[in-house]
Design an enzyme around this catalytic site. Structure first.
Site, mmCIF file in Angstrom:
data_model
loop_
_atom_site.group_PDB
_atom_site.id
_atom_site.type_symbol
_atom_site.label_atom_id
_atom_site.label_comp_id
_atom_site.label_asym_id
_atom_site.label_seq_id
_atom_site.Cartn_x
_atom_site.Cartn_y
_atom_site.Cartn_z
ATOM 1 N N GLU A 39 0.786 -1.238 -0.049
ATOM 2 C CA GLU A 39 0.097 0.007 0.068
ATOM 3 C C GLU A 39 0.857 1.230 0.065
ATOM 4 O O GLU A 39 1.805 1.378 0.777
ATOM 5 C CB GLU A 39 -0.724 0.330 1.376
ATOM 6 N N ARG A 264 6.525 -12.346 9.488
ATOM 7 C CA ARG A 264 7.316 -11.231 8.932
ATOM 8 C C ARG A 264 8.524 -11.253 9.811
ATOM 9 O O ARG A 264 8.716 -11.592 10.802
ATOM 10 C CB ARG A 264 6.557 -9.973 9.190
ATOM 11 N N LYS A 274 4.959 0.470 9.961
ATOM 12 C CA LYS A 274 5.070 1.649 9.020
ATOM 13 C C LYS A 274 4.439 2.721 10.215
ATOM 14 O O LYS A 274 4.953 4.254 10.139
ATOM 15 C CB LYS A 274 4.206 1.543 7.780
#
Length: 560
Positions: A39, A264, A274
């Site tokens: 994104e 992750r 983020k």
RNA sequence: UGCCCCGUGGUGUAAUUGGCAACACGCCUGACUCUGGAUCAGGAAAGUCUAGGUUCGAGCCCUAGCGGGGCAGCCA
């Protein structure tokens, strides 16, 4: 038959095993097609790099294809700046998407038509409940939800309402389109998830063409389907969403990729979300997304990391399904390992101490040979000037050395790298009793490369010629946080663990003259100190700025 | 008190899919060295979360428990 990919290699991880098996059963007709779907709401970090390397690596290893696709379904958070930085980072990492760069927003019309299809099947409905009401109706983790009073609207009415949603007849939040699944499902994602919400906002690519935007759950599988992705690889938090991913595709009866989740990467002494990185940027804890202390791809690049090092790091980190926090030392190893083979050597003195060689002729200048890279002789050699006055590192002299110190001491000898052996004859101090200068003698028979030296000394130190060295700024970075897992606690607690000494600026380091014309991004090993690169943001021709990428391994300072 | 996922040296990943736990980083020795780097040689370090079970044999399979993570955005 074991876990071998098409080239006969041992499977690297469980995802390769799945694909190997798919190849055997011909599930996808021998095709492998992956994607990286960021994104555009922030800069990429090392965790994204791992995903990129994984997805691209799979495509490469199976002679498949790899897409870059922007999952730009939320106009309120997304910006063109992020799109551009992501493209740059993906390319820099070497993940080749050829001409396949896609945008979810380009699929909006198709998605809309599919939504209409679901409405016609009676599998989706327009809901007038408010956000709060929807939350209440959803139930809890342990109690089932209840159905919305609008759930049983006629198909005709739903069709009409949905069209009017698109036309902009309603305000933000006034209506949503929901899938009609099961309000009592133990998986909350299946309790009539929202497919479209009304957002009157300008989209960075679509402008004002739309005021309804698809949610991730509705959109993602469609995007994968449209691009005929075979293996849709994502992180663990989407595991509970997989039944929904499958449900939409099944109801639509369209091409159906397989979603696979992996854990992750987390790194100690930093944060990776983020949101948190954005906070560090917005509140000026760091100097932008590309601050060399940031775990972002652009930060690492500016810090001096190479794509190869990052790829090796992500490879060596492995792919699995359990949560992990990798040690930053593995990342550091990967860049040392790469730069050791590639970086030209140079001499630089960070904290200078003047040395006068008392028996060296006043105006004599010698050009000494120095090897550019002992690991790679094809990199050749260069000349470095030597004269009566030089500077050495303050830490390379001690008046009262501890045991095991084999640098310069009063009356002791040490070799100057690529030059002579010198002996410390006198220590000069100022009135504050600080050492300001050393007077040394040199032995002309010990010149490097001549083989005439009968002496052997334990230590070799680096130096620069006082007359020839130039001043530069050197930035030394330390970890951004003082604790291993700064985000272990509550949402914003991580800010409490910021390392206030994570940046040390040395404004007048002395560098050997051959580096005077180096360019932004150039990488060097300053002998005995570490790897440094010319900063791409603040360096100028007049005043070079060097970033320390990583220090050399040091088994001495660790001892004392 | 729901559902899903995961527990292997300090860290991360492996174990020919049931055959006596390996690799990398880190750490410690020693050798070599004009970088206390690199390189080379060696070493310490887990008996696989626990308890049962199946089996000639279990890190791999089964059961229960314990521990960790995720899920109640009109974020992704």
């Amino acid at each position: 038959m074991g876990a071998n990919n098409s080239e006969g290699h041992k499977a690297k991880n469980f995802i390769y095993e799945i694909i190997d098996n798919d190849m055997k059963t011909n599930k996808w007709g021998g095709r492998v097609h992956t994607r990286f779907p960021p994104e555009p709401n922030g800069y990429l970090h090392i965790g994204h790099a791992a995903s990129i390397c994984l997805n691209y690596g799979i495509a490469r290893d199976y002679n498949g294809k790899f897409n870059l696709r922007f999952d730009d379904t939320n106009p309120e958070k997304e910006e063109t700046e992020y799109v551009e930085s992501i493209i740059e980072d993906v390319k820099w990492l070497g993940a080749d998407f050829e001409d396949r760069i896609f945008y979810a927003s380009d699929y909006f019309e198709q998605m809309y038509n599919w939504a209409v299809e679901l409405i016609k099947k009676g599998k989706a409905y327009v809901d007038d409940l408010s956000a709060e009401e929807i939350r209440e109706y959803r139930g809890t983790l342990t109690e089932p939800g209840k159905e919305s009073p609008y759930r049983s609207r006629s198909i005709k009415e739903n069709l009409d309402l949905f069209e009017r949603m698109r036309k902009g007849e309603f305000k933000n939040g006034e209506k949503v389109l929901r899938a009609k699944i099961d309000m009592s499902s133990p998986n909350l994602n299946l309790r009539d998830p929202i497919m479209y919400r009304i957002v009157h906002a300008e989209h960075h690519r679509q402008g004002n063409a739309w005021c309804i935007y698809p949610t991730y759950d509705w959109a993602h599988g469609l995007e994968d389907s449209i691009e005929r992705i075979t293996h849709s690889i994502c992180t663990l938090e989407f595991e509970n969403h997989r039944p929904l991913y499958d449900w939409f595709l099944n109801e639509l009866g369209i091409y159906h990729p397989q979603q696979i989740e992996f854990a992750r990467i987390n790194l100690n002494y930093t944060v990776m979300s983020k949101r948190k990185l954005l906070k560090l940027v917005q509140e000026k804890y760091v100097d932008g997304w590309d601050d060399p202390r940031m775990p972002t791809v652009s930060g690492l690049r500016r810090r001096g990391y190479t794509p190869e090092a990052i790829r090796n790091f992500t490879d060596n980190s492995g792919i699995a399904k359990r949560d992990k926090v990798s040690d930053i030392s593995l990342l550091e190893f990967s860049i040392r390992d790469d730069l050791n083979k590639k970086a030209q050597r140079a001499m630089a003195v960070l904290k200078p101490l003047k040395v006068v060689i008392i028996n060296y002729p006043e105006n004599k200048i010698e050009e000494l040979d120095a090897i550019n890279n002992p690991e790679d002789h094809s990199m050749g050699s260069r000349k470095i000037p030597f004269c009566k006055e030089i500077y050495i590192e303050q830490t390379d002299f001690m008046e009262n050395p501890p045991k095991g110190y084999y640098r310069l001491v009063p009356g002791g000898e040490v070799r100057l790298r690529y030059a002579y052996i010198i002996k410390c004859e006198e220590v000069i101090k100022n009135d504050k009793n600080e050492i300001v200068e050393l007077r040394c003698s040199y032995d002309p028979d010990t010149k490097s490369g001549t083989g005439t030296s009968k002496k052997k000394v334990k230590g070799t130190i680096h130096w620069v010629s006082a007359k020839h060295a130039f001043e530069a700024e050197v930035r030394l970075y330390d970890r951004l946080f003082t604790v291993e897992t700064p985000d272990a606690g509550k949402e914003n607690d991580f800010l409490d663990f910021i390392n206030s000494n994570s940046l040390e600026i040395i404004s007048n380091a002395l560098i050997e003259p051959s580096l005077k014309n180096s360019n932004p991004g150039d990488k060097f090993q300053f002998e005995r100190l570490g790897y440094f690169c010319v900063d791409t943001k603040y360096s100028t021709k007049e005043k070079l700025v060097f970033n320390r990428t990583v220090g050399l391994k040091d088994s001495w300072t660790k001892k004392v």
